[in-house]
Design an enzyme around this catalytic site. Sequence first.
Site, PDB file in Angstrom:
ATOM      1  N   GLY A  13      -1.993   8.243  -4.634  1.00  0.00           N
ATOM      2  CA  GLY A  13      -1.907   6.735  -4.303  1.00  0.00           C
ATOM      3  C   GLY A  13       0.362   7.809  -4.239  1.00  0.00           C
ATOM      4  CB  CYS A  14       3.344   6.514  -6.363  1.00  0.00           C
ATOM      5  SG  CYS A  14       5.495   7.023  -6.043  1.00  0.00           S
ATOM      6  CG  PHE A  15       4.593  12.436  -3.856  1.00  0.00           C
ATOM      7  CD1 PHE A  15       5.792  11.405  -4.196  1.00  0.00           C
ATOM      8  CD2 PHE A  15       4.187  12.638  -2.334  1.00  0.00           C
ATOM      9  CE1 PHE A  15       6.355  11.371  -3.014  1.00  0.00           C
ATOM     10  CE2 PHE A  15       5.273  12.647  -1.664  1.00  0.00           C
ATOM     11  CZ  PHE A  15       6.491  12.480  -2.240  1.00  0.00           C
ATOM     12  CD1 TRP A  16       7.529  10.262  -6.772  1.00  0.00           C
ATOM     13  CD2 TRP A  16       8.412   8.855  -7.066  1.00  0.00           C
ATOM     14  NE1 TRP A  16       8.709  10.056  -5.614  1.00  0.00           N
ATOM     15  CE2 TRP A  16       9.420   8.989  -6.075  1.00  0.00           C
ATOM     16  CE3 TRP A  16       8.655   7.011  -7.713  1.00  0.00           C
ATOM     17  CZ2 TRP A  16      10.089   8.368  -5.274  1.00  0.00           C
ATOM     18  CZ3 TRP A  16       9.703   6.274  -6.746  1.00  0.00           C
ATOM     19  CH2 TRP A  16      10.673   6.382  -6.681  1.00  0.00           C
TER      20      TRP A  16
END
EC number: 1.8.4.11
Length: 178
Positions: A13-16
């Site tokens: 998902g979101c790499f953050w």
Amino acid sequence: MSKQLKKATFAGGCFWCMVKPFDQWDGIHGVVSGYTGGHTENPSYEEVKSGTTGHYEAVEITYDPSVIAYEEILTIYWQQIDPTDDGGQFHDRGDSYRTAIFYHDDEQKELALQSRNELAESGKFKDPIVTEILPASPFYPAEEEHQDFYKKNEVYYKQDRAKSGRDEFIEKAWGEQV
């Protein structure tokens, strides 16, 4: 004495949200946010988000296998995602937010397959495990503003993570293990 460092690459998902969980472990020498698995060379964040590049948002981890085993890194990975969701992760939807393990050698492939099978057989999830296990392909680091986002933009990171539903899912699925 030189260390024999290795790479591990995961889409979750979101790499953050995928940097901090790995960044805090001994033996992890770096976690880079970026793009992999697609057909566009050196894609931008906007291109990947558009869904036209075939890339996943991913993290590339450099680690010392004499300090942290790949199996341990796999365990950390599984505890960050919903492995039953093939449409993205939490509030981030679309192909670039799907989950995947990108293996760098035959040993990683076998360990990833074994860990996925064990998770599937554990009964922890009622739906099938859909996380793909794919050969590593070129990894393109994301733009600088996306690197170590949880450190550089702590308030926004916490707000985005809170509204995503990721933490509630992790707590329900894994409890205090994370």
